[in-house]
Motif scaffolding. Structure first.
Motif, PDB file in Angstrom:
ATOM      1  N   ASP A 218      94.927  11.388 102.465  1.00  0.00           N
ATOM      2  CA  ASP A 218      94.791  12.830 102.247  1.00  0.00           C
ATOM      3  C   ASP A 218      95.358  13.242 100.891  1.00  0.00           C
ATOM      4  O   ASP A 218      94.752  14.035 100.157  1.00  0.00           O
ATOM      5  CB  ASP A 218      95.499  13.606 103.363  1.00  0.00           C
ATOM      6  N   SER A 221      93.131  11.901  98.095  1.00  0.00           N
ATOM      7  CA  SER A 221      91.889  12.672  98.022  1.00  0.00           C
ATOM      8  C   SER A 221      92.108  14.014  97.326  1.00  0.00           C
ATOM      9  O   SER A 221      91.211  14.534  96.658  1.00  0.00           O
ATOM     10  CB  SER A 221      91.314  12.893  99.422  1.00  0.00           C
ATOM     11  N   ALA A 239      89.824   4.195 102.264  1.00  0.00           N
ATOM     12  CA  ALA A 239      90.254   4.136 100.864  1.00  0.00           C
ATOM     13  C   ALA A 239      89.989   2.721 100.348  1.00  0.00           C
ATOM     14  O   ALA A 239      90.909   1.942 100.121  1.00  0.00           O
ATOM     15  CB  ALA A 239      91.730   4.497 100.734  1.00  0.00           C
TER      16      ALA A 239
END
Length: 327
Positions: A218, A221, A239
């Motif tokens: 998170d 990103s 990922a």
């Protein structure tokens, strides 16, 4: 220092061997009428989300007709464990969710029980750990981090969102130890919230942050961090550019598993049905929707495989905690 989970095995044969037939819907899917989930923490936490997500998938897929939930916080999870043990005979319809803390907290004496006092049903999901650095950090890999540590250990602190001796600390120590460093010499700084840890990372107070993989994804990103190492055996699809520790010459892996336990003395036929329902859940689109929504990794093992994994984790964590002075 590797925590491995065995691959899941379907238990239909075990059900047939036991000669126990559950009520079946017209489509042949139903395994159980109901499951009551006991959650050792409050609403909104990882245990709560795991129990409710599992119940949602099981019921929507038609494997279980109804699911109910009960949050029982207290004692670092010990209150719910004690309750399940003390009221075992009346809780054959209950599954309690738990995770790595049942190992850590029993080792440190936070509560007097451990996983051996319960019926082991199955591990179901996992969240790997990751080491991240700030987006503008000159560190781009674990070898860069080790070089910075060798140059100035006191200025290469690693932070985490758990107390000293907690999971983030143990992961950082495990990684550094596997990289040939003395875990006792590694400077670990705990933070009580993710925001504070991120502020420390971005300000340079810490060189790197030990955190859960899903949280790391998170943050990456959002463009706030770079993931420099993951504790999985292989790269993870969420990922794919993030390298594993093993790829970088650091022979260690770790997963913060979550799974389910029954009351002690749970009848074998009931246990087999729970394990069958959970095994079949993985092949349903309802589970995939829940899993993807939460960013979970499918890691499933039942019965003896689950026991072997927990015993291995207990030894590895126990040895490391002794070295660090927490036991």
């Amino acid at each position: 220092m590797t925590f491995k989970l065995g691959r899941r095995a379907l238990l239909a044969g075990a059900i047939a061997t036991l000669g126990f037939a559950a009520p079946v819907l017209a489509d042949g899917q139903k395994v159980l009428d109901s499951i009551h989930f006991l959650i050792p923490g409050g609403a909104g936490g990882g245990w709560d989300g795991t129990a409710r997500g599992t119940g949602e998938a099981l019921t929507k897929a038609g494997l279980v007709e109804t699911a109910s939930y009960e949050n029982m916080s207290g004692g670092g999870g010990g209150k719910a464990i004690g309750y399940l043990i003390e009221n075992a005979e009346s809780n054959h319809g209950t599954l309690m969710v738990n995770s790595t803390p049942i190992v850590i907290r029993s080792l440190t004496g936070v509560f007097p029980h451990n996983f051996r006092d319960l019926t082991l049903v199955a591990g179901t999901i996992g969240d790997y750990a990751a080491i991240v650095v700030g987006k503008d950090s000159p560190i781009n890999s674990m070898s860069d981090l080790m070089a910075a540590y060798d140059a100035d250990p006191s200025k290469t602190a690693i932070g985490g969102g758990s107390v000293p001796g907690g999971m983030d600390h143990l992961v950082a120590a495990m990684v550094m130890e596997a990289a040939g460093k003395d875990a006792l010499e590694v400077k670990y700084i705990p933070y009580d919230a993710g925001g504070k840890a991120m502020a420390a990372l971005l300000s340079g107070e810490i060189a790197a942050l030990s955190t859960g993989f899903s949280e790391a994804v998170d943050l990456a990103s959002a463009g706030e961090v770079k993931i420099i190492g993951v504790t999985s055996e292989e790269r993870v699809g969420a990922a794919p550019e993030a390298m594993t520790m093993k790829e970088q010459g650091i022979d260690t892996s770790f997963v913060n598993w979550r799974g389910f336990f029954g009351a002690p003395g749970l009848p074998a036929d009931k246990l087999a049905l729970y394990q069958d329902a959970l095994a079949k859940m993985y092949d349903t689109p309802e589970w995939e929707e829940v899993r993807a929504r939460n960013g979970w990794v499918n890691i499933h093992n039942s019965g003896d495989d689950f026991k072997s994994f927990l015993e291995g984790q207990e030894k590895t964590i126990g040895d490391l905690m002794k070295k660090l002075g927490f036991l």
